[in-house]
Scaffold this active site. Structure first.
Site, PDB file in Angstrom:
ATOM      1  N   ASP A  88      32.169  -4.318  83.619  1.00  0.00           N
ATOM      2  CA  ASP A  88      31.805  -3.699  82.602  1.00  0.00           C
ATOM      3  C   ASP A  88      32.727  -3.210  81.480  1.00  0.00           C
ATOM      4  OD1 ASP A  88      28.143  -3.813  82.872  1.00  0.00           O
ATOM      5  OD2 ASP A  88      29.256  -4.149  83.927  1.00  0.00           O
ATOM      6  N   CYS A 129      30.291  -2.341  91.378  1.00  0.00           N
ATOM      7  CA  CYS A 129      30.243  -1.671  89.538  1.00  0.00           C
ATOM      8  C   CYS A 129      28.427  -2.268  89.062  1.00  0.00           C
ATOM      9  CB  CYS A 129      31.132  -3.090  89.325  1.00  0.00           C
ATOM     10  SG  CYS A 129      31.329  -3.100  87.067  1.00  0.00           S
ATOM     11  N   SER A 477      25.476   1.161  77.125  1.00  0.00           N
ATOM     12  CA  SER A 477      26.546   1.275  78.514  1.00  0.00           C
ATOM     13  C   SER A 477      25.783   3.027  79.271  1.00  0.00           C
ATOM     14  CB  SER A 477      28.033   1.429  78.362  1.00  0.00           C
ATOM     15  OG  SER A 477      28.825   2.203  79.823  1.00  0.00           O
TER      16      SER A 477
END
Length: 566
Positions: A88, A129, A477
């Site tokens: 990301d 991740c 995020s």
């Protein structure tokens, strides 16, 4: 749980390895080193998301080797497999970010396929991740064989000009640089120190949020997730996970016994108490669907409202994952929830103990300030809220960490993509009071539902974080903070009211009333939506086109939908 004496530990792999008719299969396997003794043992899939494209998963190959050692020591035969991962952080702000959420489905699909095809008796999945964490657990839920998930752990903070920094500081520095507040040399120096080595981002961003959630859920053993990636004991944790999966297999404990309504609610409470990422809403909704557990987006609001924000963690707070580990780790957070009566304490975990029993064993480092006591929370309620209104009839997610605002009213500044919004922010074209709206970034419209960290960080870096709000049918995020509403549903591409908004329309966000509205009548919204034509999208090809065709709403976890009985 299944009787530990009668459970057949080769409950699946026997069909692959036993009997005269399986001679050819055994011949293939013997040719690569598996002997009769190895093939007589239970076969455990070691599903790794190792990849060289990012630090988060870079070390998982070494951890997988230790997991395999533990499996062999406990009487099993490990077979390692690998799948994909998308960073990301590295792809943020580029068209490549459209692949991130898509990767969650491909990770789950690929692990499920190998597990089904090779009839593994159990699975250890290694994640790092953001999307690798829910992707691995979604696969575990689908396969429903004795399984454990191991999170690779986080990095320590970097040091810049005498202070600790994380990748969040770099994203915000881009905004500061564009506003003339940081020199080229300072930005270059910062990028060289902010991510010091292998491991996932340090704050309570999506990776650490989901790792904590799954530990409190019980599919990862208590105390494993927050051991830092570079800590000397992480290898020992991996070895013990290999031993543990064999114990889970002996006991015949299936993921369906671990991943339940109670354990998912426990996970949501952990997210709320830690100020975790809004992506947890997507990922836990998706997991609930895979596990056939009833869960609604409004459950997150109910649980968050009842749960105090206890962890002083970045992005809204002071500390990072290694500090949480030193303070007492996830067990300490679970212990606080237990003390507050917010934990379904009878929910089982992979260790064989209930989550209540695990939480009761927590130890707290004297003088730690990362996890607050119940009588002195960071905030009285958790870190997210679900809003509805004429702009989000199916709901949206608001992050309540890192700011104190609960109401904002202002004129809309509408952008048809993240790139256009970023140009306006870095070009100084956003003013105090504005409501920045980024649409066509939803699951189908993106496709892929990009995170808006580059934009939100640039807004904060430019000094506008306390003065503007941002709405999107895309995601945020875990490193995002400020007054932001994401996952606006339905999305613009599928005729959601966000498609009706034009520059200058008055937008009102009211957290206390749980509303998100545009000052338009129903007929005005309907007329504008009917006339709206999404911009041409050159990325809607190949795998992204397949995803766009199959993906459902963000309000239901943005999972790919198929016609199968549920």
């Amino acid at each position: 749980m299944t009787d530990t004496v009668t459970f057949n530990m080769k409950h699946r792999s026997a069909a692959l390895t036993e009997g005269p008719e399986r001679a050819a299969a055994r011949a293939y396997l013997k040719g690569i080193g598996y002997d009769d003794d190895a093939l007589a043992k239970p076969i455990i899939g070691v599903a790794s998301t190792w990849i060289e494209t990012m630090p988060c998963n870079f070390h998982l190959r070494a951890l997988a080797a230790k997991v395999k050692e533990g499996i062999r020591a406990a009487g099993g035969t490990p077979m390692e497999l690998n799948t994909i991962a998308i960073s990301d952080g590295i792809t943020m702000g580029t068209p490549g970010m459209k692949t991130s959420l898509v990767s969650r489905e491909i990770i789950a699909d690929s692990i499920e396929l190998v597990g089904r095809g090779h009839l593994f008796d159990g699975v250890v999945a290694l994640s790092g991740c953001d999307k690798t964490i829910p992707g691995t657990v979604m696969a575990i839920a689908r396969l429903n064989v004795p399984s454990v998930m191991l999170y690779g752990g986080s990095i320590p903070p970097g040091r810049f000009q005498g202070r600790d920094v994380t990748i969040q500081d770099v994203f915000e520095a881009v905004g500061a640089h564009s506003a003339g507040k940081m020199s080229d040399e300072e930005l270059h120096e910062l990028e060289g120190v902010a991510s010091p080595g292998a491991g996932a981002c340090g704050g309570q961003f999506t990776a650490n949020t989901m790792a904590m959630a799954y530990e409190i859920m019980g599919i990862s053993p208590m105390g494993s997730a927050m051991v830092p990636a570079q800590d000397a004991t992480k290898a020992d944790v991996a070895f013990s996970i290999g031993e543990l999966v064999m114990d889970v297999l002996r006991r015949g404990v299936m993921p369906s016994e671990i991943i339940t309504r109670k354990s998912i609610e426990n996970a949501i409470a952990g997210v709320a108490a830690s100020g975790g990422s809004t992506n947890a809403v997507l990922h836990l909704l998706a997991l609930a669907r895979e596990a056939k557990v009833e869960l609604d987006i409004d459950d997150f609001d109910r649980i968050s409202e009842a749960t105090p924000l206890l962890c002083d963690l970045k992005p809204g707070g002071k500390y990072v994952a290694v500090d949480l580990y030193a303070a007492g780790g996830v067990p300490l957070v679970a212990n606080r929830l237990l003390e507050a009566g917010l934990l379904h304490e009878d929910a089982p975990t992979v260790t064989g103990l209930s989550i209540g029993e695990e939480a009761a064993k927590a130890t707290e480092t004297e003088g730690q300030q990362v996890v607050r006591p119940l009588d002195n929370p960071v905030k009285a309620s958790g870190g997210l809220a679900i809003l509805r209104g004429n702009l989000a009839p199916d709901g949206c997610v608001v992050k309540l960490v890192g700011h104190e605002r609960r109401h904002h009213e202002g004129p809309a500044r509408v952008f048809e993509s993240e790139e256009l919004a970023m140009e306006a922010v870095t070009g100084g074209k956003i003013e105090k009071g504005d409501v920045v709206i980024i649409r066509n970034e939803g699951p189908a419209g993106g496709p892929g539902m990009r995170e808006m960290l580059a934009v939100t960080a640039a807004i904060n870096g430019a000094g506008l974080g306390e003065h503007v709000a941002l709405l999107t049918d895309g995601r945020f995020s875990g490193a995002t903070y400020g007054f932001m509403a994401g996952h606006v549903a339905p999305e613009a591409f599928r005729g959601g009211p966000i498609a009706a908004v034009r520059d200058g329309d008055t937008i009102t966000i009211n957290v206390d009333k749980r509303t998100l509205d545009v000052d338009l009548t129903v007929s005005e919204i309907d007329q504008r939506v009917a006339a709206y034509i999404p911009p041409a999208n050159p990325d809607r090809t190949g795998v992204l086109a397949k995803y766009a065709d199959q993906v459902g709403s963000a309000s239901e976890g943005a999972v790919t939908l198929v016609d199968e009985p549920r």
